[in-house]
Write a protein that holds these residues in place. Structure first.
Motif, PDB file in Angstrom:
ATOM      1  N   GLU A 106       0.824  -1.202   0.000  1.00  0.00           N
ATOM      2  CA  GLU A 106       0.000   0.000   0.000  1.00  0.00           C
ATOM      3  C   GLU A 106       0.862   1.259   0.000  1.00  0.00           C
ATOM      4  N   LYS A 120     -10.242   5.745  -1.532  1.00  0.00           N
ATOM      5  CA  LYS A 120     -10.794   6.379  -0.330  1.00  0.00           C
ATOM      6  C   LYS A 120     -10.177   5.739   0.919  1.00  0.00           C
ATOM      7  N   TYR A 121     -10.091   4.440   0.929  1.00  0.00           N
ATOM      8  CA  TYR A 121      -9.492   3.715   2.051  1.00  0.00           C
ATOM      9  C   TYR A 121      -8.047   4.161   2.299  1.00  0.00           C
ATOM     10  N   GLN A 180      -6.660   6.878   2.248  1.00  0.00           N
ATOM     11  CA  GLN A 180      -6.481   8.184   2.872  1.00  0.00           C
ATOM     12  C   GLN A 180      -5.922   8.075   4.289  1.00  0.00           C
ATOM     13  N   TYR A 181      -5.908   6.878   4.843  1.00  0.00           N
ATOM     14  CA  TYR A 181      -5.316   6.728   6.172  1.00  0.00           C
ATOM     15  C   TYR A 181      -3.836   7.098   6.171  1.00  0.00           C
ATOM     16  N   TRP A 182      -3.209   7.123   4.999  1.00  0.00           N
ATOM     17  CA  TRP A 182      -1.790   7.498   4.903  1.00  0.00           C
ATOM     18  C   TRP A 182      -1.557   8.943   5.296  1.00  0.00           C
ATOM     19  N   GLN A 183      -2.600   9.732   5.393  1.00  0.00           N
ATOM     20  CA  GLN A 183      -2.455  11.126   5.792  1.00  0.00           C
ATOM     21  C   GLN A 183      -2.355  11.287   7.312  1.00  0.00           C
ATOM     22  N   ARG A 184      -2.599  10.241   8.048  1.00  0.00           N
ATOM     23  CA  ARG A 184      -2.495  10.316   9.508  1.00  0.00           C
ATOM     24  C   ARG A 184      -1.030  10.322   9.934  1.00  0.00           C
ATOM     25  N   GLU A 235       0.814   8.859  12.116  1.00  0.00           N
ATOM     26  CA  GLU A 235       1.542   7.606  12.354  1.00  0.00           C
ATOM     27  C   GLU A 235       1.946   6.900  11.066  1.00  0.00           C
ATOM     28  N   TYR A 236       1.350   7.295   9.946  1.00  0.00           N
ATOM     29  CA  TYR A 236       1.690   6.701   8.651  1.00  0.00           C
ATOM     30  C   TYR A 236       2.459   7.658   7.747  1.00  0.00           C
ATOM     31  N   GLU A 267      -5.578  12.951  -2.545  1.00  0.00           N
ATOM     32  CA  GLU A 267      -6.724  13.781  -2.177  1.00  0.00           C
ATOM     33  C   GLU A 267      -7.479  14.239  -3.435  1.00  0.00           C
TER      34      GLU A 267
END
Length: 114
Positions: free
Chosen positions: A34, A66-67, A69-73, A75-76, A90
């Motif tokens: 990913e 869409k899933y 997008q967690y890479w923007q947090r 911790e990632y 985005e």
């Protein structure tokens, strides 16, 4: 009466254990795949390729974007080497942008911005 006795015995019997999938590498492979895919989105030519090959018409693929997008947090995000990939991720949430990326001229415009 025998049928009710059979039902009682069946309910008293231990249920068979369910097989639970255990990821052999604790998700490391998925994480790396990913991460690699998200970073490929830093390349406008790759985004154009996805548009030309109609990936953006697949609802499952849109859901995957869409899933991701967690890479923007926080911790990632620390693992991202090409931060503009998150900007493109985005933009890919927008159908107009996805459609526009099918045109070669828009690919060239994005390449010039980098």
């Amino acid at each position: 009466m025998a049928a009710s006795k059979d039902n009682e015995e069946a309910s008293d019997a231990p249920s068979s254990p369910k097989k639970v999938y255990k990821d052999p590498d604790d998700g490391r492979q998925r994480f790396l795949l990913e991460l690699e895919f998200v970073q490929c989105l830093a390349n406008p030519t790759y985004i154009h390729y996805l548009a030309q090959n109609r990936y953006f018409e697949d609802e499952a693929f849109i859901g995957y974007l869409k899933y991701l997008q967690y890479w923007q947090r926080p911790e990632y995000i620390k693992f991202i080497m090409y931060p503009h990939c998150l900007y493109f991720l985005e933009l890919l949430q927008n159908a107009n942008f996805r459609n526009a990326m099918a045109h070669p001229a828009n690919k060239v415009r994005l390449c010039c911005l980098l």
